[in-house]
Design an enzyme around this catalytic site. Structure first.
Site: not given
Length: 152
Positions: A88-89
């Site tokens: 999750c970036l």
């Protein structure tokens, strides 16, 4: 067959070989420039220090207009990494820009290791531990680091 995506990936690979950022490496698989293997080394003086973490990067013909699918192959314990290794970036999702190359992607992931975003948790247990019990979180990270030495 040479396509814009493949040409760009060759350029990214060349740049990564000529000017490799500290603590990361990556290369396309022998017979497929669209599929890369990469390694991120845990940054010094952090709980991740000494770890060797493997990733896979899958590019589409839309690269660099669309980001690759990036996953940790190594087992991880981190607020922003899902159980399946996906990350999750923001730059891999809604903040993607064609100016990012493979080196920038890997460097951003390396930074995320030390500077998680507990407000956007992919692993709620890790996020809670990071916020409430840093000592216990760091102990779990050290376990993951030690496992990275023996994992395939």
């Amino acid at each position: 067959m040479s396509t814009p995506a493949r040409k760009r990936l060759m350029r990214d690979f060349k740049r990564l070989q000529q000017d490799p950022p500290a603590g990361i490496s990556g290369a396309p698989q022998d017979n497929n420039i669209m599929l890369w293997n990469a390694v991120i080394f845990g940054p010094d003086d952090t709980p991740w220090d000494g770890g060797t973490f493997k990733l896979s990067l899958q590019f589409s013909e839309d690269y660099p207009n669309k980001p690759p699918t990036v996953r940790f192959v190594s087992r991880m314990f981190h607020p922003n990494i899902y159980a399946d290794g996906s990350i999750c970036l923001d730059i891999l999702q809604n903040q993607w820009s064609p100016i990012y190359d493979v080196a920038a992607i890997l460097t951003s992931i390396q930074s995320l290791l030390c500077d998680p975003n507990p407000n956007s948790p992919a692993n709620s247990e890790a996020a809670r531990m990071y916020s409430e019990s840093k000592r216990e979180y760091n102990r779990r990270v050290r376990d993951v680091v030690e496992q990275s030495w023996t994992a395939d």
